[in-house]
Scaffold this motif. Structure first.
Motif, PDB file in Angstrom:
ATOM      1  N   ASN A 146      -1.251  -5.597   2.034  1.00  0.00           N
ATOM      2  CA  ASN A 146      -2.043  -5.462   0.819  1.00  0.00           C
ATOM      3  C   ASN A 146      -3.490  -5.167   1.194  1.00  0.00           C
ATOM      4  OD1 ASN A 146      -2.273  -5.773  -2.170  1.00  0.00           O
ATOM      5  ND2 ASN A 146      -3.687  -7.413  -1.596  1.00  0.00           N
ATOM      6  N   ASN A 147      -4.020  -4.096   0.605  1.00  0.00           N
ATOM      7  CA  ASN A 147      -5.426  -3.720   0.808  1.00  0.00           C
ATOM      8  C   ASN A 147      -5.809  -3.657   2.294  1.00  0.00           C
ATOM      9  OD1 ASN A 147      -5.957  -3.449  -1.944  1.00  0.00           O
ATOM     10  ND2 ASN A 147      -6.560  -5.594  -2.171  1.00  0.00           N
ATOM     11  N   GLY A 148      -4.963  -3.005   3.071  1.00  0.00           N
ATOM     12  CA  GLY A 148      -5.296  -2.771   4.464  1.00  0.00           C
ATOM     13  C   GLY A 148      -5.113  -3.955   5.384  1.00  0.00           C
TER      14      GLY A 148
ATOM     15  N   ASN B  79      -3.261  -7.356  -6.793  1.00  0.00           N
ATOM     16  CA  ASN B  79      -3.910  -6.818  -5.591  1.00  0.00           C
ATOM     17  C   ASN B  79      -4.983  -7.739  -5.028  1.00  0.00           C
ATOM     18  OD1 ASN B  79      -2.391  -4.480  -5.456  1.00  0.00           O
ATOM     19  ND2 ASN B  79      -3.781  -3.327  -6.777  1.00  0.00           N
TER      20      ASN B  79
ATOM     21  N   ASP C 283       0.831  -1.196   0.000  1.00  0.00           N
ATOM     22  CA  ASP C 283       0.000   0.000   0.000  1.00  0.00           C
ATOM     23  C   ASP C 283       0.872   1.255   0.000  1.00  0.00           C
ATOM     24  OD1 ASP C 283      -2.042  -1.821   0.117  1.00  0.00           O
ATOM     25  OD2 ASP C 283      -2.726  -1.291   2.132  1.00  0.00           O
ATOM     26  N   ASN C 284       2.009   1.159  -0.712  1.00  0.00           N
ATOM     27  CA  ASN C 284       2.943   2.283  -0.906  1.00  0.00           C
ATOM     28  C   ASN C 284       3.586   2.789   0.379  1.00  0.00           C
ATOM     29  OD1 ASN C 284       2.401   2.467  -3.769  1.00  0.00           O
ATOM     30  ND2 ASN C 284       0.448   3.421  -3.229  1.00  0.00           N
TER      31      ASN C 284
END
Length: 331
Positions: free
Chosen positions: A169-171, A218, A118-119
């Motif tokens: 990934n994705n929180g 993702n 997530d950067n």
């Protein structure tokens, strides 16, 4: 011997160029050759984000960065909370709640591992159930606590899981580790956990005999896992439904999911070229258009023990192994 004016001018230009190179690249420049590791000394955990490697020092006190495109030396990125300098024998038999306040603080303030996703650059402390972000100023722990109670038993402080690598990934924070004491209900050598970074909720994911994995996109992870007692298979797992789909590509060896140090490692996916890589028995293998694998480069070590790997921006292959980093041309 006399030199003409052109020769003198040429010599001066070469000398000037050499001086400039020395000033730009110091004497301890690190160059990755085909048969050597990248760094001159052992390092800790390594992760890769936005074409930059982030390296934890072997003592856990610092994070360094290294840009493979510049091929220079490591730069210090930040300092980390100091881990305990020594482990007390009493800690192995004392429950967490019976430790002194100072010992509790020391054991829950340092960084167990680092992750990217997530950067962001992330970190965690398992005993304290802490997760946070790392920047140039250091660690900023989140207010949310993740539920790591399944890592420990009877309020002990020794983790029953040995993390191999992790990613965000994705929180969610995902930790893939060695299942040392068979955490129920998963009866596998390796185990995958997910932690919701908003609620802290922990979920144990059954990866069905996976020896190593990597993020595919993702929504999916790529698994290299046992299929039969004599074969392995590559599969995609949906990170929402956990639906498993086997890929038609042929894995050219038998079951290595229970081989310990001789297991397959270095699984990586090149999205641009739609290629899958892994490492085994001193070789790097790459998938081809015929749904098969072929060896494309060599490594100096026999064992790959589920080590993480990455495809760099110039399509080189990098693998973490034995406290160092190895980079190979695979094209």
């Amino acid at each position: 011997m006399r030199f003409c004016k052109k020769q003198v001018n040429f010599f001066l230009k070469v000398l000037f160029a050499c001086i400039m190179l020395f000033l730009v690249f110091p004497y301890n420049i690190i160059v990755y050759a085909e048969n050597t590791s990248v760094f001159e000394k052992d390092v800790g955990e390594i992760v890769y984000l936005d074409n930059i490697f982030y390296i934890m020092s072997s003592d856990g006190n610092h994070i360094y960065t290294w840009n493979p495109s510049l091929n220079g030396e490591m730069d210090e990125y930040c300092s980390l909370p100091l881990p305990p300098s020594t482990w007390k024998n009493s800690w192995y038999t004392t429950s967490f709640h019976n430790l002194t306040i100072e010992d509790q603080k020391n054991l829950t303030s340092y960084v167990d591992g680092i992750s990217v996703g997530d950067n962001e650059l992330w970190c965690y402390n398992l005993l304290g159930g802490k997760v946070g972000k790392i920047d140039e100023k250091g660690v900023e722990w989140s207010k949310c606590k993740i539920d790591t109670s399944c890592f420990f038993r009877e309020n002990g402080i020794i983790s029953y899981i040995t993390p191999i690598f992790s990613f965000v990934n994705n929180g969610k924070l995902y930790i893939f580790g060695e299942n040392n004491h068979q955490v129920e209900p998963i009866d596998e050598d390796k185990i995958l956990f997910s932690f919701d970074l908003a609620s802290g909720k922990c979920e144990i994911i059954n990866t069905f005999g996976t020896t190593t994995l990597c993020l595919y996109d993702n929504e999916h992870i790529l698994l290299l896992r046992k299929k039969t007692p004599d074969s392995m298979v590559l599969s995609l797992m949906n990170l929402t439904s956990y639906e498993l789909k086997d890929l038609p590509i042929i894995v050219p060896f038998g079951d290595y999911s229970h081989e310990g140090l001789e297991s397959v490692g270095g699984l990586a996916y090149n999205r641009n070229e739609n290629e899958i890589y892994f490492s085994m028995k001193k070789k790097i293998w790459r998938s081809n258009s015929e749904n098969n694998f072929e060896p494309v480069a060599e490594l100096p070590f026999q064992s790959n023990y589920s080590f993480p790997a990455w495809i760099l921006c110039d399509d080189k292959y990098a693998i973490e192994g034995y406290c160092n980093l190895y980079i190979r041309s695979v094209k």
